[in-house]
Write a protein that holds these residues in place. Structure first.
Motif, short mmCIF file in Angstrom:
data_model
loop_
_atom_site.label_atom_id
_atom_site.label_comp_id
_atom_site.label_asym_id
_atom_site.label_seq_id
_atom_site.Cartn_x
_atom_site.Cartn_y
_atom_site.Cartn_z
N ARG A 111 0.83 -1.07 -0.09
CA ARG A 111 -0.02 0.05 0.16
C ARG A 111 0.81 1.24 -0.04
NH1 ARG A 111 -4.61 -1.53 4.33
NH2 ARG A 111 -5.75 -2.80 3.39
N GLY A 112 0.49 2.16 -0.74
CA GLY A 112 1.17 3.09 -0.97
C GLY A 112 2.48 3.31 -1.52
N TYR A 113 2.95 2.23 -2.25
CA TYR A 113 4.13 2.01 -2.70
C TYR A 113 4.52 3.02 -3.73
CZ TYR A 113 8.60 -0.98 -4.03
OH TYR A 113 9.68 -1.17 -4.05
N ASP A 114 5.53 3.86 -3.73
CA ASP A 114 5.74 4.96 -4.77
C ASP A 114 7.10 4.94 -5.28
OD1 ASP A 114 7.45 5.89 -2.60
OD2 ASP A 114 5.97 7.13 -1.90
N ARG A 115 7.35 5.77 -6.22
CA ARG A 115 8.50 5.95 -7.09
C ARG A 115 9.76 6.01 -6.03
NH1 ARG A 115 8.43 9.79 -11.96
NH2 ARG A 115 6.67 8.23 -12.57
N THR A 116 9.68 6.72 -5.01
CA THR A 116 10.76 7.06 -4.09
C THR A 116 10.96 5.77 -3.36
OG1 THR A 116 10.09 9.33 -3.52
CG2 THR A 116 11.58 8.08 -2.04
N THR A 117 10.10 4.96 -3.14
CA THR A 117 10.50 3.85 -2.47
C THR A 117 10.92 2.61 -3.33
OG1 THR A 117 8.64 4.07 -0.79
CG2 THR A 117 9.36 1.82 -0.79
N LEU A 118 10.41 2.52 -4.51
CA LEU A 118 11.03 1.73 -5.67
C LEU A 118 12.40 1.85 -5.73
CD1 LEU A 118 10.52 -0.27 -8.09
CD2 LEU A 118 9.84 1.74 -9.43
N SER A 119 12.70 3.27 -5.95
CA SER A 119 14.09 3.62 -6.09
C SER A 119 15.07 3.16 -5.04
CB SER A 119 14.15 5.39 -6.25
OG SER A 119 15.46 5.77 -6.26
N SER A 120 14.89 3.45 -3.67
CA SER A 120 15.42 2.71 -2.55
C SER A 120 15.55 1.20 -2.48
CB SER A 120 14.91 3.33 -1.16
OG SER A 120 14.88 4.75 -1.08
N ASP A 121 14.55 0.71 -3.06
CA ASP A 121 14.67 -0.73 -3.13
C ASP A 121 15.43 -1.40 -4.09
OD1 ASP A 121 13.04 -0.86 -0.81
OD2 ASP A 121 11.31 -1.36 -1.81
N LEU A 122 15.46 -0.68 -5.36
CA LEU A 122 16.24 -1.02 -6.34
C LEU A 122 17.83 -1.01 -6.11
CD1 LEU A 122 14.46 0.43 -9.40
CD2 LEU A 122 14.72 -2.11 -8.96
N VAL A 123 18.16 0.22 -5.52
CA VAL A 123 19.51 0.49 -5.04
C VAL A 123 20.03 -0.60 -4.01
CG1 VAL A 123 21.13 1.93 -3.86
CG2 VAL A 123 19.44 2.91 -5.93
N ALA A 124 19.24 -0.78 -3.15
CA ALA A 124 19.58 -1.86 -2.02
C ALA A 124 19.67 -3.32 -2.80
CB ALA A 124 18.60 -1.74 -1.00
N ALA A 125 18.79 -3.43 -3.94
CA ALA A 125 18.60 -4.96 -4.46
C ALA A 125 20.03 -5.02 -5.24
CB ALA A 125 17.62 -5.14 -5.36
N VAL A 126 20.57 -4.03 -5.89
CA VAL A 126 21.82 -3.95 -6.71
C VAL A 126 22.97 -4.33 -5.80
CG1 VAL A 126 23.34 -2.95 -8.23
CG2 VAL A 126 20.91 -2.71 -8.49
N ILE A 127 22.79 -3.67 -4.64
CA ILE A 127 24.11 -3.78 -3.64
C ILE A 127 24.31 -5.33 -3.07
CG2 ILE A 127 25.17 -3.04 -1.50
CD1 ILE A 127 24.40 -0.27 -2.25
N VAL A 128 23.02 -5.72 -2.51
CA VAL A 128 22.70 -6.97 -2.19
C VAL A 128 23.10 -8.02 -3.14
CG1 VAL A 128 21.15 -8.64 -0.97
CG2 VAL A 128 21.33 -6.13 -0.26
N THR A 129 22.59 -7.89 -4.26
CA THR A 129 22.81 -9.10 -5.26
C THR A 129 24.45 -9.05 -5.65
OG1 THR A 129 20.67 -8.27 -6.47
CG2 THR A 129 22.45 -9.48 -8.02
N VAL A 130 25.02 -8.08 -5.59
CA VAL A 130 26.65 -8.26 -5.91
C VAL A 130 27.14 -8.91 -4.90
CG1 VAL A 130 28.80 -6.90 -6.03
CG2 VAL A 130 26.55 -6.20 -7.25
N MET A 131 26.74 -8.65 -3.52
CA MET A 131 27.30 -9.18 -2.33
C MET A 131 26.94 -10.63 -2.43
SD MET A 131 26.52 -8.37 1.60
CE MET A 131 27.20 -9.41 2.87
N LEU A 132 25.66 -11.07 -2.82
CA LEU A 132 25.14 -12.34 -2.63
C LEU A 132 25.48 -13.36 -3.63
CD1 LEU A 132 23.12 -14.00 -0.75
CD2 LEU A 132 21.25 -13.12 -2.30
N ILE A 133 25.99 -13.20 -4.84
CA ILE A 133 26.31 -13.84 -5.73
C ILE A 133 27.66 -14.73 -5.26
CG2 ILE A 133 27.61 -13.98 -8.06
CD1 ILE A 133 25.49 -11.86 -9.15
N PRO A 134 28.67 -14.03 -4.83
CA PRO A 134 29.84 -14.66 -4.32
C PRO A 134 29.52 -15.39 -3.23
CG PRO A 134 30.31 -12.09 -4.05
CD PRO A 134 29.01 -12.65 -4.88
N GLN A 135 29.07 -15.14 -2.24
CA GLN A 135 28.50 -15.66 -1.05
C GLN A 135 27.68 -16.92 -1.35
OE1 GLN A 135 26.23 -13.47 2.08
NE2 GLN A 135 28.05 -12.72 2.79
N SER A 136 26.70 -16.96 -2.33
CA SER A 136 25.93 -18.06 -2.66
C SER A 136 26.89 -19.26 -3.04
CB SER A 136 24.91 -17.74 -3.59
OG SER A 136 24.01 -16.78 -3.09
#
Length: 577
Positions: free
Chosen positions: A15-40
């Motif tokens: 509910r109320g998911y907006d463009r600002t929240t989307l931007s924050s989640d995308l940035v976090a996802a990119v960083i975690v993805t880069v970290m998670l690949i070698p960890q996995s």
């Protein structure tokens, strides 16, 4: 009326998911993805599985948690301790890396997921309370040391037999002369680089004029840089032709649809390891989730977390994975990177999926020593030796629990260590509560407060004794109270009244009730009366359901001051201590 199904947590955060929240989640996802690949990749190797299995276990579990989980930032996937427990659980049942071994890992994830889901539906989240912090700390510290010792043989390029810490250390010492120099240079060099990157990369990038957020993201990508550089050097210099072991071919494509082995006898074999994995994973996940949620004044629901982790493990089992849970490091990175909702986990899953589809050919030349170095650096951050000093200074029983858990885990393995730690904690608790602190109290002059006569100057009467029992009464300590009362009566010939101050008693079981009845009968036979004061509501409700209060020789008082005022009023008016 039809019963309403509980609302899924994702209904709230969408509910109320907006463009600002989307931007924050995308940035976090990119960083975690880069970290998670070698960890996995590394944690799959730690579990004895092919590297692509680590990627598979990092896709659907993230999606399932986003739907069912109550934490906004928890990142679910393979973690070091659970990977080690997986290898321990199935290592004796099949050869690591074989098809049968992979099938066992899938079945273990399925059984664990089913257990977690059932525990969540039955609202059994409180079971995690039986794992005290000292036990968990000792277990994780020992597991981290065990993991690091096991990975050193890969870093040094030697063959060492043994599954326990002391066996591994002894084997490493014996095989030190056979160290493969090039492999050791790659592994130890990666370890040194990763340790330096944790503290040195971000300040360096900031000095070069880079923004704080970008610098932080690049610093967290150090494991990817280590893997990329060593893989490139191995390919260019053909180090694999000189004895350096590499990852080799990694299948490219979507996670496969898999099913567990429908073998009841096998499920029985895996039941205990699956339960331990479930409980440890749940405790680790909830601890991380609660810590991060508190920072944003949010909350998580433990029973809901059981359901979410159960669904995540079932998802891992159906897509070729192995047991997973919420990871500390990646969740903290997700939080620090600005993730606002579990949608960041969905975007991370998409990133891992793209890596499984497009990037796996690039993993061919990655040295195994590099992956082991990644594991070593990650797990050594979990070592907490400070707990030994703090528990020694504060609580010797907790110190004993830490030491026993630590040593048994190192010497006999993760399952034995965890069981030993929990068992000792319960035994120490029973011992402590079986010897409750029973204080004789007196009135502090000029007040309505009562304190221990051995610690304070208080007013007392030879005709009245007040005992405060600082523990619930149950079968293990009921006789202790009887003995204390008998000794007190024998010492006080002028005694007429005994008042039990029940302010610290939260429960009285059937055995303790029988002891109270016996105390009352003995006191009545000696011409004394037994009184109770400050009985808590739930305890009084239980007593009213019996005949104890009807036959009680004395009375039940709302406050202890009221009891003393009525029975020995001279105490309240006397200034003589």
């Amino acid at each position: 009326m039809r019963a309403r199904l509980p609302r899924l947590p994702m209904v709230d955060w969408t509910r109320g998911y907006d463009r600002t929240t989307l931007s924050s989640d995308l940035v976090a996802a990119v960083i975690v993805t880069v970290m998670l690949i070698p960890q996995s990749l590394a944690y799959a190797a730690l579990a004895g599985l092919p590297p692509q299995v680590g990627l598979y276990a990092s896709i659907v579990p993230l999606l399932m948690y986003a739907v069912f989980g109550s934490s906004r930032v928890l990142a679910v996937g393979p973690v070091a301790v659970v990977s080690l427990m997986t290898a321990t659980a199935i290592g004796d049942l099949a050869q690591a890396g074989s098809i049968a071994y992979g099938a066992l890992a899938i079945t273990l994830a399925f059984v664990s997921g089913a257990m977690l889901l059932l525990m969540g539906l039955l609202r059994l989240g409180f079971l995690a309370n039986f794992l005290s912090h000292p036990v968990i700390s000792g277990f994780i510290t020992a597991s981290a040391l065990l993991i690091a010792a096991g990975q050193l043989k890969v870093i040094l390029g030697v063959k060492v037999e043994g599954h326990h810490f002391f066996e591994l250390v002894l084997g490493l010492v014996r095989q030190a002369s056979h160290t493969h120099t090039l492999t050791a240079a790659i592994g130890l060099g990666t370890v040194a680089f990763l340790f330096w990157a944790r503290r040195g990369v971000k300040p360096l990038l900031l000095r070069l004029g880079m923004g704080p957020r970008l610098a932080d993201g690049l610093a967290k990508a150090a494991p990817v840089a280590g893997i990329s550089i060593t893989a490139l050097l191995t390919w260019v210099s053909e180090w694999h032709e000189q004895g350096v072991r590499i990852v080799g071919t990694v299948p490219q494509g979507l996670p496969p649809f898999t099913l567990p082995a429908w073998d009841w006898a096998l499920w029985q074999q895996l039941a205990v390891p699956a339960l331990l994995i479930s409980v440890v994973g749940f405790v680790e996940s909830v601890s991380v989730g609660q810590t991060l949620a508190a920072k944003r004044r949010q909350r998580i629901v433990p029973d809901r977390e059981l359901v979410a982790l159960g669904a995540s493990n079932l998802g891992a089992a159906l897509t070729g994975g192995f047991p997973v849970t919420g990871g500390f490091a990646r969740s903290v990175v997700n939080f620090d990177a600005g993730a606002q909702t579990p949608a960041a986990g969905i975007f991370t899953a998409v990133g891992i999926l793209l890596a499984a589809l497009l990037l796996t050919p690039a993993l061919f030349y990655v040295p195994q020593a590099t992956l082991s170095a990644t594991i070593v650096v990650a797990v050594l951050s979990l070592v907490d030796l400070h707990i030994l000093r703090s528990t020694w200074a504060y609580s010797r029983p907790d110190f004993a629990a830490v030491v026993v858990t630590l040593l048994v885990t190192l010497a006999a393995g993760v399952e034995a260590g965890l069981v030993a730690g929990v068992g000792l904690s319960l035994l120490l608790y029973l011992y402590k509560t079986s010897r409750p602190h029973i204080a004789e109290v007196g009135l502090v002059p000029g007040t309505e407060h009562f304190r221990n006569i051995l610690r304070h100057k208080v007013a007392v009467s030879p005709q009245l004794a007040s005992l405060r029992v600082d523990e619930s009464l149950y079968f293990a300590n009921a006789r202790v109270l009887e003995d204390r009362v008998n000794a007190l009566v024998a010492e006080r010939p002028a005694l007429k009244h005994l008042v039990l101050q029940c302010s610290a008693i939260n429960d009285i079981d059937a055995s303790a009730l029988e002891s109270l009845e016996a105390i009352d009968q003995r006191l009545r036979g000696a011409g004394l009366r037994l009184h109770l004061s400050e009985v808590k509501g739930p305890v009084m409700d239980k007593l009213r359901a019996t005949e104890f209060l009807q036959h009680l020789s004395g009375k039940v008082y709302l406050s202890h001051y009221q009891a003393v005022t009525e029975l020995t009023p001279e105490i309240c008016h006397s200034s003589d201590i």
